[in-house]
Design a protein around this motif. Sequence first.
Motif, PDB file in Angstrom:
ATOM      1  N   GLU A 130      45.736  37.579  57.806  1.00 34.65           N
ATOM      2  CA  GLU A 130      46.054  36.197  57.436  1.00 34.65           C
ATOM      3  C   GLU A 130      44.816  35.342  57.217  1.00 34.65           C
ATOM      4  OE1 GLU A 130      47.203  34.284  61.630  1.00 34.65           O
ATOM      5  OE2 GLU A 130      48.026  36.302  61.315  1.00 34.65           O
ATOM      6  N   SER A 131      43.659  35.991  57.090  1.00 33.61           N
ATOM      7  CA  SER A 131      42.405  35.253  57.003  1.00 33.61           C
ATOM      8  C   SER A 131      41.835  35.169  55.600  1.00 33.61           C
ATOM      9  CB  SER A 131      41.360  35.879  57.938  1.00 33.61           C
ATOM     10  OG  SER A 131      41.793  35.801  59.267  1.00 33.61           O
ATOM     11  N   GLY A 132      42.624  35.518  54.597  1.00 32.93           N
ATOM     12  CA  GLY A 132      42.160  35.385  53.224  1.00 32.93           C
ATOM     13  C   GLY A 132      41.176  36.459  52.845  1.00 32.93           C
ATOM     14  N   GLU A 133      40.088  36.054  52.212  1.00 34.68           N
ATOM     15  CA  GLU A 133      39.097  36.989  51.686  1.00 34.68           C
ATOM     16  C   GLU A 133      37.967  37.183  52.691  1.00 34.68           C
ATOM     17  OE1 GLU A 133      38.895  36.398  47.010  1.00 34.68           O
ATOM     18  OE2 GLU A 133      38.708  34.484  48.047  1.00 34.68           O
ATOM     19  N   LEU A 134      37.837  38.399  53.212  1.00 33.36           N
ATOM     20  CA  LEU A 134      36.752  38.745  54.110  1.00 33.36           C
ATOM     21  C   LEU A 134      35.829  39.744  53.426  1.00 33.36           C
ATOM     22  CD1 LEU A 134      38.694  39.111  57.504  1.00 33.36           C
ATOM     23  CD2 LEU A 134      37.622  37.067  56.514  1.00 33.36           C
ATOM     24  N   GLY A 135      34.762  40.119  54.111  1.00 28.13           N
ATOM     25  CA  GLY A 135      33.822  41.065  53.540  1.00 28.13           C
ATOM     26  C   GLY A 135      34.480  42.392  53.238  1.00 28.13           C
ATOM     27  N   SER A 136      34.140  42.992  52.093  1.00 32.93           N
ATOM     28  CA  SER A 136      34.796  44.230  51.671  1.00 32.93           C
ATOM     29  C   SER A 136      33.810  45.305  51.233  1.00 32.93           C
ATOM     30  CB  SER A 136      35.767  43.944  50.521  1.00 32.93           C
ATOM     31  OG  SER A 136      35.086  43.323  49.429  1.00 32.93           O
ATOM     32  N   GLY A 137      32.505  45.073  51.438  1.00 39.05           N
ATOM     33  CA  GLY A 137      31.514  46.073  51.059  1.00 39.05           C
ATOM     34  C   GLY A 137      31.101  46.930  52.239  1.00 39.05           C
ATOM     35  N   TYR A 138      29.990  47.664  52.071  1.00 40.50           N
ATOM     36  CA  TYR A 138      29.444  48.425  53.181  1.00 40.50           C
ATOM     37  C   TYR A 138      28.583  47.469  53.991  1.00 40.50           C
ATOM     38  CZ  TYR A 138      27.841  52.437  55.833  1.00 40.50           C
ATOM     39  OH  TYR A 138      27.612  53.336  56.849  1.00 40.50           O
ATOM     40  N   GLY A 139      29.172  46.875  55.019  1.00 40.95           N
ATOM     41  CA  GLY A 139      28.516  45.793  55.744  1.00 40.95           C
ATOM     42  C   GLY A 139      27.347  46.244  56.588  1.00 40.95           C
ATOM     43  N   ASN A 169      37.884  27.722  54.909  1.00 40.38           N
ATOM     44  CA  ASN A 169      38.756  26.705  54.325  1.00 40.38           C
ATOM     45  C   ASN A 169      39.280  25.698  55.344  1.00 40.38           C
ATOM     46  OD1 ASN A 169      38.599  27.925  51.722  1.00 40.38           O
ATOM     47  ND2 ASN A 169      40.121  29.437  52.368  1.00 40.38           N
ATOM     48  N   GLY A 170      39.046  25.967  56.624  1.00 33.84           N
ATOM     49  CA  GLY A 170      39.483  25.048  57.660  1.00 33.84           C
ATOM     50  C   GLY A 170      40.933  25.207  58.060  1.00 33.84           C
ATOM     51  N   ASP A 171      41.634  26.155  57.452  1.00 29.65           N
ATOM     52  CA  ASP A 171      43.046  26.381  57.775  1.00 29.65           C
ATOM     53  C   ASP A 171      43.275  27.783  58.346  1.00 29.65           C
ATOM     54  OD1 ASP A 171      42.584  27.922  55.548  1.00 29.65           O
ATOM     55  OD2 ASP A 171      44.187  27.051  54.322  1.00 29.65           O
ATOM     56  N   GLY A 172      42.197  28.402  58.812  1.00 27.07           N
ATOM     57  CA  GLY A 172      42.298  29.752  59.344  1.00 27.07           C
ATOM     58  C   GLY A 172      41.988  30.832  58.329  1.00 27.07           C
ATOM     59  N   SER A 173      41.675  30.447  57.097  1.00 27.65           N
ATOM     60  CA  SER A 173      41.400  31.433  56.044  1.00 27.65           C
ATOM     61  C   SER A 173      40.011  31.206  55.452  1.00 27.65           C
ATOM     62  CB  SER A 173      42.450  31.347  54.940  1.00 27.65           C
ATOM     63  OG  SER A 173      42.340  30.127  54.228  1.00 27.65           O
ATOM     64  N   PHE A 174      39.523  32.231  54.759  1.00 28.74           N
ATOM     65  CA  PHE A 174      38.225  32.187  54.087  1.00 28.74           C
ATOM     66  C   PHE A 174      38.412  32.496  52.603  1.00 28.74           C
ATOM     67  CE2 PHE A 174      37.168  32.838  58.467  1.00 28.74           C
ATOM     68  CZ  PHE A 174      35.946  32.200  58.657  1.00 28.74           C
ATOM     69  N   SER A 175      37.537  31.926  51.784  1.00 24.14           N
ATOM     70  CA  SER A 175      37.527  32.192  50.342  1.00 24.14           C
ATOM     71  C   SER A 175      36.165  32.723  49.935  1.00 24.14           C
ATOM     72  CB  SER A 175      37.837  30.914  49.544  1.00 24.14           C
ATOM     73  OG  SER A 175      39.140  30.457  49.818  1.00 24.14           O
ATOM     74  N   ASP A 176      36.170  33.755  49.094  1.00 25.55           N
ATOM     75  CA  ASP A 176      34.925  34.333  48.597  1.00 25.55           C
ATOM     76  C   ASP A 176      34.368  33.424  47.499  1.00 25.55           C
ATOM     77  OD1 ASP A 176      32.879  35.845  47.452  1.00 25.55           O
ATOM     78  OD2 ASP A 176      33.916  37.736  47.830  1.00 25.55           O
ATOM     79  N   VAL A 177      33.250  32.751  47.788  1.00 26.34           N
ATOM     80  CA  VAL A 177      32.630  31.835  46.820  1.00 26.34           C
ATOM     81  C   VAL A 177      31.269  32.371  46.398  1.00 26.34           C
ATOM     82  CG1 VAL A 177      33.878  29.810  47.647  1.00 26.34           C
ATOM     83  CG2 VAL A 177      31.695  30.420  48.701  1.00 26.34           C
ATOM     84  N   THR A 178      31.126  33.688  46.428  1.00 25.50           N
ATOM     85  CA  THR A 178      29.859  34.313  46.065  1.00 25.50           C
ATOM     86  C   THR A 178      29.394  33.898  44.676  1.00 25.50           C
ATOM     87  OG1 THR A 178      30.446  36.228  47.411  1.00 25.50           O
ATOM     88  CG2 THR A 178      28.667  36.517  45.830  1.00 25.50           C
ATOM     89  N   ASN A 179      30.315  33.756  43.757  1.00 25.32           N
ATOM     90  CA  ASN A 179      29.961  33.448  42.375  1.00 25.32           C
ATOM     91  C   ASN A 179      30.072  31.963  42.060  1.00 25.32           C
ATOM     92  OD1 ASN A 179      29.483  36.189  41.623  1.00 25.32           O
ATOM     93  ND2 ASN A 179      31.695  36.509  41.586  1.00 25.32           N
ATOM     94  N   TRP A 180      29.713  31.130  43.027  1.00 23.17           N
ATOM     95  CA  TRP A 180      29.616  29.699  42.752  1.00 23.17           C
ATOM     96  C   TRP A 180      28.666  29.475  41.577  1.00 23.17           C
ATOM     97  CZ3 TRP A 180      28.906  26.622  47.975  1.00 23.17           C
ATOM     98  CH2 TRP A 180      30.169  26.219  48.425  1.00 23.17           C
ATOM     99  N   PRO A 181      28.883  28.430  40.781  1.00 24.65           N
ATOM    100  CA  PRO A 181      27.951  28.129  39.692  1.00 24.65           C
ATOM    101  C   PRO A 181      26.523  27.990  40.199  1.00 24.65           C
ATOM    102  CG  PRO A 181      29.920  26.799  39.484  1.00 24.65           C
ATOM    103  CD  PRO A 181      30.024  27.509  40.808  1.00 24.65           C
ATOM    104  N   ALA A 182      25.601  28.585  39.472  1.00 22.24           N
ATOM    105  CA  ALA A 182      24.166  28.547  39.783  1.00 22.24           C
ATOM    106  C   ALA A 182      23.806  29.323  41.042  1.00 22.24           C
ATOM    107  CB  ALA A 182      23.652  27.107  39.902  1.00 22.24           C
ATOM    108  N   SER A 183      24.737  30.092  41.576  1.00 16.29           N
ATOM    109  CA  SER A 183      24.460  30.860  42.784  1.00 16.29           C
ATOM    110  C   SER A 183      23.817  32.186  42.427  1.00 16.29           C
ATOM    111  CB  SER A 183      25.755  31.102  43.562  1.00 16.29           C
ATOM    112  OG  SER A 183      25.511  31.992  44.622  1.00 16.29           O
ATOM    113  N   THR A 184      22.795  32.561  43.192  1.00 13.48           N
ATOM    114  CA  THR A 184      22.135  33.855  42.989  1.00 13.48           C
ATOM    115  C   THR A 184      22.073  34.634  44.288  1.00 13.48           C
ATOM    116  OG1 THR A 184      19.954  32.864  43.388  1.00 13.48           O
ATOM    117  CG2 THR A 184      20.711  32.974  41.106  1.00 13.48           C
ATOM    118  N   ILE A 185      22.997  34.374  45.203  1.00 11.22           N
ATOM    119  CA  ILE A 185      22.879  34.981  46.522  1.00 11.22           C
ATOM    120  C   ILE A 185      23.068  36.487  46.496  1.00 11.22           C
ATOM    121  CG2 ILE A 185      23.704  32.896  47.652  1.00 11.22           C
ATOM    122  CD1 ILE A 185      26.355  34.306  48.082  1.00 11.22           C
TER     123      ILE A 185
END
Length: 254
Positions: A130-139, A169-185
Amino acid sequence: MIAITLPKLRLTAYASLACLLFPGAALPEEVFVDMASASGIDFFHFNGMSGEIYFPEHMGAGSALFDYDRDGDLDLYIVQGTMLGPGKQIEDALIPPRHPLPMSDRLYRNDSRIGEDGKMQIRFTDVTAESGELGSGYGMGVAIGDIDNDGYPDLYVMNLGNNQLLRNNGDGSFSDVTNWPASTIHAGAPVPFFSITTRTAGRICMWRPMSHLTGKIAFRAFPQRLQQNIAAPRPTLALSISCLGIWVTAASRK
């Protein structure tokens, strides 16, 4: 460098022998008790090994204790692995995964309470589904910081491959924002061995040592990167330190 001389070794041996012969006050039988299973933490790390003996197989993963729901206690985020090697499938794993597929990192909410006997009853609840988008790679690790200064701690998950930035998100869930505009993380697919976040101009920034896994046992170094957060509107201060292990975070607001 710590110099170890023969007299020091001899003194250590004598002290150890004295402790064995004259134990003095008895210590509790169990100083630390493994209560992971009893408290609801059923995490099993999957290292993706298939007999190829890849370097990351024995490195383990990271975890973080942080208050993601701001209820005053520490919750637990644990980084998970995936299958290693080109063309490898789950069926090729020497030790099959114990968690449902597709695998992801796992989040455990701290639901500990004071019992009727007045003692703390430690309890964690798996809220991954119920936590939305969490890490999905080889952590390989995870960092905590409030990237948008909304008061809720966000996650930066470091993978063997592209990293992920997860906004709380403050409601118990997370959103993957890796591809925010101008993001190079995620540029360069870093595997950080040591990371630190601190405050610059009132915003959380990130220092990332860079390296690539180039083979089964080799890493290739890249130039280090300091990334500035230009989005956060209000000042905050946070410090996170880790070395492919558990993250300890301190934060304050002005």
